[in-house]
Design a protein around this motif. Structure first.
Motif, short mmCIF file in Angstrom:
data_model
loop_
_atom_site.label_atom_id
_atom_site.label_comp_id
_atom_site.label_asym_id
_atom_site.label_seq_id
_atom_site.Cartn_x
_atom_site.Cartn_y
_atom_site.Cartn_z
N PHE A 211 0.83 -1.20 0.00
CA PHE A 211 0.00 0.00 0.00
C PHE A 211 0.87 1.26 0.00
CE2 PHE A 211 -4.13 1.92 1.74
CZ PHE A 211 -4.78 1.71 0.53
N TYR A 311 -6.59 0.88 -4.79
CA TYR A 311 -6.87 1.41 -3.45
C TYR A 311 -8.16 0.83 -2.86
CZ TYR A 311 -6.92 5.12 0.16
OH TYR A 311 -6.91 5.82 1.34
N GLN A 334 -3.26 0.52 7.22
CA GLN A 334 -3.12 0.72 5.77
C GLN A 334 -3.14 2.20 5.43
OE1 GLN A 334 -5.16 -3.51 4.24
NE2 GLN A 334 -6.20 -1.58 3.89
#
Length: 390
Positions: A211, A311, A334
């Motif tokens: 991420f 995303y 995250q």
């Protein structure tokens, strides 16, 4: 009632996108007005993102103790304050003062709303919602372009703050819609694991690195796309250069519309893999167009399309991938990891492009695309070892 609440959440995602693309759109003009080098955008962006990291790390506890509607309302209020502060800034150092509420307002709302949607809605809804983030992010560079044409850059921030204030008013009016859903959500979150426990869960750490890689590339595009065109393509007006900041956001929006239509059939994993492949094609198009700004523009739109499902897909997978007990903390982590990438990597690129040249931007994006893909695939393998029912 449920459909009305979903409509409000769509609008909240528009508000999330509105502030994110203004700095990149306005900076080619702003840095000249402040008398600072082009690379100084990275320091402002870093401050905004650092505050967002703090906010995101606080989000797991906030989600358990505070109603989502209050997190949303206070967060949007902070971004309104930050936007207005930017609009009244007459010196570079003032941007740092208002970057604090600007950034702090983003992290908790992002984590809280993503957790709420991931726990209660399908992957299709998640993609459509993040598409509306793209709507907000496409609108604001064009607001900035209009401000540069008819007034000055300050008005771009001021006009955007007025839009945020209207969305805040809608959220406040909708408070009664959240009550029933909030009660059941609190019951689901009552046994949630903390951040330390979540970090030890299989696949979490590699997902955080993935991420980080995704958001490093995305944030670099957000901040530096206009400057890339200004530095590599001759003969473009400042209004056109500012509007090019919306290319990546337009691509994100398109990618998420398509993803919303097919995500329930393909699933998050396949959709993310396909998206990264499309992103790679977009990078190749930019690399193939050193002088052709039209082909480069198509390339950035394609990069945005490919980034589109990544995303929301990673966020939506969290409850199923890590288990519901870990999902609130996992999503908060995250978000924090994402904003570490957002904080430092555009700043690093700012220094790099000043030494090497801004032409290196597509190679920089490619590097982080590979990190995103590699560590996400590793996390999938690690999560297969998670005991059933955890």
């Amino acid at each position: 009632m449920a459909s009305l609440l979903l409509a409000v959440i769509y609008l909240i995602f528009v508000s999330l996108g509105l502030p994110d693309s203004l700095l990149g759109a306005g900076w080619p003009t702003m840095h000249k007005a402040f008398g600072v080098p082009s690379s100084y955008a990275g320091y402002v962006s870093m401050t905004i993102a650092f505050m967002t990291i703090i906010s995101a790390l606080l989000s797991p506890k906030l989600i358990q103790k505070v109603h989502t509607k209050w997190i949303v309302a206070v967060s949007i209020s902070l971004t309104v304050l930050g936007l207005l502060g930017f609009s009244f800034s007459s010196a570079y150092f003032m941007l740092f003062l208002f970057a604090v509420p600007y950034g702090f307002g983003a992290g908790a709302i992002d984590a809280a709303v993503n957790h709420y949607v991931a726990s209660n809605y399908s992957g299709s809804v998640m993609n459509f919602l993040h598409c509306f983030y793209g709507v907000g992010a496409v609108i604001s560079p064009n607001i900035m372009a209009a401000a540069l044409k008819h007034a000055q850059w300050n008005e771009g921030y001021r006009w955007t703050s007025y839009m945020q204030a209207l969305i805040l008013l809608v959220v406040i009016v909708s408070f009664s819609l959240w009550s029933k859903n909030e009660k059941s959500q609190k019951e689901d979150d009552s046994g949630s694991k903390g951040i330390r426990q979540t970090l030890k869960a299989p696949g979490v750490l590699s997902t955080l690195i993935s991420f980080f890689g995704y958001c490093a590339g995305e944030a670099t595009c957000f901040l530096w796309t206009s400057s890339y065109f200004a530095g590599t393509k001759e003969g473009l007006s400042k209004e056109i250069v500012a509007s090019f900041a919306s290319l990546i956001f337009g691509g994100l929006m398109l990618g998420r519309i398509v993803s919303g239509l097919v995500s329930n059939k393909l699933g998050d994993k396949k959709l993310i893999r396909f998206g990264i492949l499309v992103e790679f094609v977009g990078i190749l198009l930019v690399l193939a167009s050193p002088d052709n700004y039209v082909l480069a523009a198509v390339g950035f739109v394609t990069i945005g399309c490919g980034m589109g499902p990544v995303y929301p897909g990673i966020q939506h997978m969290a409850p199923a991938k890590f288990g519901k007990k870990y999902s609130a903390s996992a999503i908060g982590l995250q978000m924090a990891s994402a904003y570490v990438g957002t904080t430092f990597m555009p700043m690093v690129f700012g220094q790099l492009q000043q030494i090497v040249g801004i032409w290196i931007m597509p190679w920089y994006i490619l590097f982080f695309m590979l990190i995103n893909f590699g560590f996400l695939e590793l996390s999938h393998k690690q999560c297969q070892k998670r005991p059933a029912g955890v």
